[in-house]
Scaffold this active site. Sequence first.
Site, PDB file in Angstrom:
ATOM      1  N   THR A  14       0.819  -1.220   0.000  1.00 44.39           N
ATOM      2  CA  THR A  14       0.000   0.000   0.000  1.00 44.39           C
ATOM      3  C   THR A  14       0.847   1.261   0.000  1.00 44.39           C
ATOM      4  O   THR A  14       0.483   2.269  -0.619  1.00 44.39           O
ATOM      5  CB  THR A  14      -0.932  -0.014   1.237  1.00 44.39           C
ATOM      6  OG1 THR A  14      -1.858  -1.083   1.081  1.00 44.39           O
ATOM      7  CG2 THR A  14      -1.696   1.283   1.393  1.00 44.39           C
ATOM      8  N   SER A  57       1.608  -7.513  -1.204  1.00 48.34           N
ATOM      9  CA  SER A  57       2.380  -8.461  -0.380  1.00 48.34           C
ATOM     10  C   SER A  57       1.798  -9.864  -0.423  1.00 48.34           C
ATOM     11  O   SER A  57       2.505 -10.832  -0.128  1.00 48.34           O
ATOM     12  CB  SER A  57       2.510  -7.964   1.047  1.00 48.34           C
ATOM     13  OG  SER A  57       1.281  -8.037   1.736  1.00 48.34           O
ATOM     14  N   THR A  89       1.441  -4.616   4.094  1.00 52.59           N
ATOM     15  CA  THR A  89       1.250  -5.033   5.483  1.00 52.59           C
ATOM     16  C   THR A  89       0.517  -6.366   5.611  1.00 52.59           C
ATOM     17  O   THR A  89       0.536  -6.980   6.676  1.00 52.59           O
ATOM     18  CB  THR A  89       0.456  -3.966   6.259  1.00 52.59           C
ATOM     19  OG1 THR A  89      -0.824  -3.811   5.643  1.00 52.59           O
ATOM     20  CG2 THR A  89       1.193  -2.639   6.285  1.00 52.59           C
ATOM     21  N   ASP A  90      -0.128  -6.821   4.528  1.00 49.47           N
ATOM     22  CA  ASP A  90      -0.955  -8.029   4.657  1.00 49.47           C
ATOM     23  C   ASP A  90      -0.151  -9.249   5.116  1.00 49.47           C
ATOM     24  O   ASP A  90      -0.641 -10.057   5.901  1.00 49.47           O
ATOM     25  CB  ASP A  90      -1.649  -8.342   3.316  1.00 49.47           C
ATOM     26  CG  ASP A  90      -2.866  -7.452   3.074  1.00 49.47           C
ATOM     27  OD1 ASP A  90      -3.245  -6.699   3.994  1.00 49.47           O
ATOM     28  OD2 ASP A  90      -3.434  -7.518   1.966  1.00 49.47           O
TER      29      ASP A  90
HETATM   30  N1  GLU Z   1      -3.113  -3.168   3.433  1.00 57.02           N
HETATM   31  C1  GLU Z   1      -2.134  -3.824   2.653  1.00 57.02           C
HETATM   32  C2  GLU Z   1      -0.848  -2.998   2.654  1.00 57.02           C
HETATM   33  O1  GLU Z   1      -0.666  -2.359   3.568  1.00 57.02           O
HETATM   34  C3  GLU Z   1      -2.653  -4.209   1.318  1.00 57.02           C
HETATM   35  C4  GLU Z   1      -1.703  -4.565   0.243  1.00 57.02           C
HETATM   36  C5  GLU Z   1      -0.475  -5.354   0.553  1.00 57.02           C
HETATM   37  O2  GLU Z   1      -0.349  -5.976   1.608  1.00 57.02           O
HETATM   38  O3  GLU Z   1       0.399  -5.369  -0.302  1.00 57.02           O
HETATM   39  O4  GLU Z   1       0.021  -2.905   1.915  1.00 57.02           O
END
Ligand code: GLU
Length: 331
Positions: A14, A57, A89-90
């Site tokens: 993200t 991710s 973060t996923d």
């Molecule tokens: N909320 C996630 C992020 O923070 C969504 C996408 C991901 O993990 O790449 O990045």
Amino acid sequence: MTQSRVAIGSLGGTITMTSESEAGVTPTLEAADLVAAVPALATVASLEAKTLAVLPSASLRPEDCLAALAWARAAVDGGAAGVVLVQGTDTLEETAYLFDLYWDRDEPLVVTGAMRAPQRPGSDGPANLLAAVVTAAAPESRGLGVLVVMNDEVHAAARVVKADSMAVDAFRSPVFGVLGRLVEGVPVFGNRPARVPALDDPAGASPRVALLATHLDDDGELLRQAVAAGYDGVVIAALGVGHVPAALAEEIAAAASKVPVVFATRTGAGTTARSTYGFVGSESDLLARGAIAAGWLTPVKARQLLWALLAQGLGPEDVARQFAARGGAVA
Ligand code: GLU
């Protein structure tokens, strides 16, 4: 005074996601774009920025993580005081733990990301990147292994979980708490993680490790199918302190005679037990049937550890020994 050097590698997530229309955001930004958006970084360290991947991710593969790890090692060998990896973060609670299993340097490796994309009001990416770089450059962060910096908190990779799908304070370290906090731009540590020696790098092909969450009325068919499909190991996200329905306990005994079967608690916090309950399907019953307890490791971290141990070619006794050492240690 000469500034210390910090290497920033970006993998996507993200924090790198933008959109030119009403459509949802997708990864687009490179490491150099992230650095350019935070001028204050230049006052903290001299920076080297490298785009390692531009992915959500969820689509990171073990080879992407191992390549990022090799790049991070090369950066500290080349004189960097610390390294920051930026990603989605996923899966951050999994990848950070994978990096931690192999991180054999005193220099801090800090993982960060963002919950709000760059174009959104209140985007947390710039603050997280700055806090991560400050933490990576700080001598106090040395020797702590892989750290996760989000929302001005410093977490141990072995303990941190993503506990909320949208909140800016999504990252928590249940039970034992955070290692430290960023206070007026400086990391202040209150806890130190228990360090376990790094694992050897993977020796062969990537093993397949299944993660199965149990539930009411689980008849064990999916576990049977996973073993029949050739999975090299299985983690069961079990109930409470490590409990499963009686029918699944029978299947665990059959599976554990073929591949390592680990049980972790699916509760989101706390540890598996060893001898509190004695019913069929209890933790003591699963241990007697040859399963391995994950201790404080969450199901996804237990899956990552089992993957790494199998990738190293370890046999059942060494796998059990490693789980005792790493699942039992308190960070
Ligand atoms: N909320 C996630 C992020 O923070 C969504 C996408 C991901 O993990 O790449 O990045």
